[in-house]
Design a protein around this motif. Structure first.
Motif, PDB file in Angstrom:
ATOM      1  N   TRP A 166       0.806  -1.228   0.315  1.00 19.48           N
ATOM      2  CA  TRP A 166      -0.226  -0.047   0.190  1.00 19.48           C
ATOM      3  C   TRP A 166       1.000   1.813   0.018  1.00 19.48           C
ATOM      4  O   TRP A 166       0.586   2.252  -0.066  1.00 19.48           O
ATOM      5  CB  TRP A 166      -1.134   0.327   1.133  1.00 19.48           C
ATOM      6  N   GLN A 167       1.795   1.518  -0.459  1.00 22.88           N
ATOM      7  CA  GLN A 167       2.899   2.463  -0.152  1.00 22.88           C
ATOM      8  C   GLN A 167       2.709   3.897  -1.060  1.00 22.88           C
ATOM      9  O   GLN A 167       2.581   4.858  -0.669  1.00 22.88           O
ATOM     10  CB  GLN A 167       4.585   1.951  -0.534  1.00 22.88           C
ATOM     11  N   ASN A 168       1.724   3.276  -2.422  1.00 21.34           N
ATOM     12  CA  ASN A 168       1.696   3.916  -3.128  1.00 21.34           C
ATOM     13  C   ASN A 168       0.607   4.768  -3.043  1.00 21.34           C
ATOM     14  O   ASN A 168       0.063   5.573  -3.804  1.00 21.34           O
ATOM     15  CB  ASN A 168       2.075   4.209  -4.313  1.00 21.34           C
ATOM     16  N   PHE A 169      -1.060   3.997  -1.950  1.00 29.31           N
ATOM     17  CA  PHE A 169      -1.623   4.190  -2.258  1.00 29.31           C
ATOM     18  C   PHE A 169      -1.724   5.843  -1.558  1.00 29.31           C
ATOM     19  O   PHE A 169      -1.835   6.486  -0.685  1.00 29.31           O
ATOM     20  CB  PHE A 169      -2.607   3.916  -0.827  1.00 29.31           C
ATOM     21  N   ARG A 170      -2.403   6.774  -2.801  1.00 28.54           N
ATOM     22  CA  ARG A 170      -2.596   7.807  -2.794  1.00 28.54           C
ATOM     23  C   ARG A 170      -4.268   8.273  -3.201  1.00 28.54           C
ATOM     24  O   ARG A 170      -4.440   9.806  -3.763  1.00 28.54           O
ATOM     25  CB  ARG A 170      -1.813   9.032  -3.249  1.00 28.54           C
ATOM     26  N   GLN A 171      -5.225   7.845  -2.788  1.00 29.49           N
ATOM     27  CA  GLN A 171      -7.405   7.674  -3.474  1.00 29.49           C
ATOM     28  C   GLN A 171      -7.166   9.768  -2.239  1.00 29.49           C
ATOM     29  O   GLN A 171      -7.039   9.332  -1.240  1.00 29.49           O
ATOM     30  CB  GLN A 171      -7.643   7.117  -2.708  1.00 29.49           C
ATOM     31  N   PRO A 172      -7.602  10.376  -3.150  1.00 34.99           N
ATOM     32  CA  PRO A 172      -7.788  12.256  -2.990  1.00 34.99           C
ATOM     33  C   PRO A 172      -8.992  11.431  -1.979  1.00 34.99           C
ATOM     34  O   PRO A 172      -9.116  13.153  -0.951  1.00 34.99           O
ATOM     35  CB  PRO A 172      -8.289  12.111  -3.593  1.00 34.99           C
ATOM     36  N   ALA A 173      -9.798  10.643  -1.769  1.00 31.47           N
ATOM     37  CA  ALA A 173     -11.296  10.938  -1.074  1.00 31.47           C
ATOM     38  C   ALA A 173     -10.794   9.786  -0.134  1.00 31.47           C
ATOM     39  O   ALA A 173     -12.360   9.065   0.659  1.00 31.47           O
ATOM     40  CB  ALA A 173     -12.282  10.763  -2.070  1.00 31.47           C
ATOM     41  N   GLN A 174      -9.767   8.639   0.148  1.00 29.93           N
ATOM     42  CA  GLN A 174     -10.174   7.800   0.842  1.00 29.93           C
ATOM     43  C   GLN A 174      -8.934   7.622   1.537  1.00 29.93           C
ATOM     44  O   GLN A 174      -8.054   8.460   1.506  1.00 29.93           O
ATOM     45  CB  GLN A 174     -10.139   6.615   0.349  1.00 29.93           C
ATOM     46  N   GLY A 175      -9.072   6.528   2.528  1.00 28.60           N
ATOM     47  CA  GLY A 175      -7.877   6.604   3.120  1.00 28.60           C
ATOM     48  C   GLY A 175      -8.311   5.265   4.022  1.00 28.60           C
ATOM     49  O   GLY A 175      -8.819   4.550   4.978  1.00 28.60           O
ATOM     50  N   ILE A 176      -6.931   4.392   4.154  1.00 21.85           N
ATOM     51  CA  ILE A 176      -6.857   3.219   5.425  1.00 21.85           C
ATOM     52  C   ILE A 176      -5.982   2.860   6.279  1.00 21.85           C
ATOM     53  O   ILE A 176      -4.832   3.670   6.627  1.00 21.85           O
ATOM     54  CB  ILE A 176      -6.829   2.192   4.190  1.00 21.85           C
ATOM     55  N   GLU A 177      -6.530   2.662   7.306  1.00 22.10           N
ATOM     56  CA  GLU A 177      -5.036   2.598   8.788  1.00 22.10           C
ATOM     57  C   GLU A 177      -5.388   1.190   9.030  1.00 22.10           C
ATOM     58  O   GLU A 177      -6.266   0.315   8.811  1.00 22.10           O
ATOM     59  CB  GLU A 177      -5.854   3.496   9.663  1.00 22.10           C
ATOM     60  N   TRP A 178      -4.274   1.208   9.881  1.00 24.07           N
ATOM     61  CA  TRP A 178      -3.760  -0.624  10.441  1.00 24.07           C
ATOM     62  C   TRP A 178      -3.785  -0.757  11.684  1.00 24.07           C
ATOM     63  O   TRP A 178      -3.240   1.242  12.270  1.00 24.07           O
ATOM     64  CB  TRP A 178      -3.293  -1.019   9.522  1.00 24.07           C
ATOM     65  N   PHE A 179      -4.038  -1.034  12.597  1.00 20.35           N
ATOM     66  CA  PHE A 179      -4.189  -1.720  14.472  1.00 20.35           C
ATOM     67  C   PHE A 179      -3.797  -2.514  14.274  1.00 20.35           C
ATOM     68  O   PHE A 179      -4.323  -3.362  13.783  1.00 20.35           O
ATOM     69  CB  PHE A 179      -5.282  -0.545  14.621  1.00 20.35           C
TER      70      PHE A 179
END
Length: 467
Positions: free
Chosen positions: A113-126
């Motif tokens: 996911w290093q280059n994931f740059r969607q302007p309207a989305q985000g993802i977080e891992w816990f």
């Protein structure tokens, strides 16, 4: 008086009121249906758009769960390269803002996911304790992670225009499905809200156009529905006027013959005198009914007849008092006129109204006759005159039997008689008050009534003053 019944123009006032009532009822029903349908359509589209957004979040979360193991491995490798102090601090570190920059994946974590740059989305891992491991994208909620034990329920939250989904990752090898970590995905609702705003404006504009078309269509439908009713009513009124007019001639002939017979009692057998008197009384009642029907036919014409003249109202009322005073004295009833005080007449100009002299005289004569007929001997009937700005108020108050409250709305109906109040009176057509109201309305006025049983009634006529 000659009556012209060849082409009586029926007033449209009753039908105008009925037309507006039907139109408003139709519009009310149609607007309610249109409004409920619009709300249903809006809710359907809004739910569909948010359901589509939720499906996108679920797809992103599912993909993120598959990368959780790689993220955790990359994080552990990154920790091994740090010094002991930093490693010790991590175990007790729970400040989200403090560790987020270090875990912003600016090259620290080597994950898919290093280059994931969607302007309207985000993802977080816990991790399983809720500590942030990494995140990618541009949209992140400000609220802390809310841990969950299962994925039952929606798990969706909306905060600050961001819709989030928290997904729980379980270790599939374990029978108890222990929590392996959490994946929180977020997406901006701005695009959905823009579509909904456009939808609301479109529905508002469409609703206004639909309401306008409904109003136009309602007016047309109302006119079409009332046309046969108006035609039937006009035919009935014309028939009433024609029949009443035709009845006047034979009634006059019969009345003349009976009067001649009664004027020469020697030509009548004594046993037949009472019969002729009964015939004379019935003729009088029938003649009054015919005249009342003709007056009603005339007052249903245009509201501005050519016979209108300027009238000094006070003189008209004084003439009526003089006319009805003998009947009041015969019944031992006090008939009093409380018009403008004599001391004020020298400085106040006579009150002048515009109208038909015959009809206005009939209006107040009917009210006076009604008051005298329902006032017992020893009672009092008072006529008063009062100016109220641009109106003149003529009140006729009696100390008669009164009218029950439930009967007050019906007293001006044609041929209506209350069980107690109106059966007490002998004769009469039951049209007196209906005629009075019709004449008042024809002269742009109105009649108000207040009454109390066994106390008396007060009829007040309001007419516009002609300056």
């Amino acid at each position: 008086m000659a009556w012209d019944t060849d082409s009586i123009k029926i007033s449209k006032r009753p039908f105008n009121r009925l037309r507006w009532r039907l139109l408003l009822s139709y519009l009310g029903v149609m607007i309610a249906i249109l409004g409920s349908s619009t709300l249903a359509v809006y809710e359907f589209f809004a739910n569909s758009l948010y359901a589509q957004l939720d499906r996108q979040l679920l797809t992103l979360a599912d993909a993120g769960v598959h990368g959780l193991e790689a993220v955790k491995e990359g994080y552990e490798d990154d920790e091994d390269d740090e010094d002991d102090e930093d490693h010790h601090d991590y175990e007790d570190h729970h400040d989200y803002e403090a560790i987020a920059p270090r875990l912003d994946n600016d090259g620290d974590l080597d994950i898919p996911w290093q280059n994931f740059r969607q302007p309207a989305q985000g993802i977080e891992w816990f991790d399983e304790r809720g500590n942030l491991l990494a995140r990618q994208g541009l949209i992140f909620p400000s609220a802390p992670l809310v841990t969950r034990t299962s994925n039952e329920g929606s798990g969706h939250t909306v905060n600050g225009g961001i819709r989030t989904l928290t997904w729980v990752a379980h270790e599939q090898d374990e029978e108890d499905l222990d929590i392996e970590g959490y994946v929180r995905v977020s997406q901006s609702t701005e695009a959905v809200e823009e579509v909904l705003v456009k939808l609301r404006w479109g529905m508002l504009l469409g609703g206004a156009i639909a309401a306008s078309l409904t109003a136009v269509g309602g007016m047309w439908l109302t006119d079409q529905a009332l046309k046969p009713i108006e035609a039937s009513f006009n035919q009935l009124k014309q028939f009433t006027a024609d029949a009443s007019h035709e009845l006047r001639s034979p009634l006059t002939a019969i009345k003349t013959s009976v009067d001649v017979m009664l004027s020469h009692p020697e030509r009548i057998h004594p046993a037949d005198v009472k019969k002729f008197e009964a015939i004379a009384s019935a003729l009088k009642q029938m003649t009054r009914l015919v005249e009342d029907l003709l007056i009603l036919a005339r007052t249903d014409q245009s509201s501005h007849p050519s016979q209108w003249v300027n009238l000094p109202l006070e003189e008209l009322l004084e003439d009526l008092i003089d006319l009805w005073l003998p009947q009041a004295e015969a019944k031992d009833i006090i008939l009093r006129a409380d018009a403008i005080a004599p001391a004020m007449r020298s400085i106040i100009a006579p009150v002048t109204i515009q109208g038909d002299p015959f009809l206005l005289q009939r209006l107040f004569a009917n009210l006076l006759e009604n008051a005298l007929n329902y006032t017992p001997p020893g009672g009092k009937v008072t006529l008063s005159l009062e100016q109220q700005e641009d109106w003149i108020a003529v009140s006729i108050q009696d100390t008669g039997i009164g009218i029950a409250p439930e009967h007050l709305p019906l007293v001006f109906d044609r041929l209506w008689r209350a069980d107690k109040a109106r059966t007490r009176r002998a004769g009469g057509s039951g049209l007196g008050l209906a005629i009075a109201k019709s004449i008042a309305e024809q002269h742009q006025g109105q009649i108000l009534v207040t009454s109390q049983l066994n106390v008396g009634s007060c009829f007040q006529v309001l007419l516009p003053i002609h300056f």
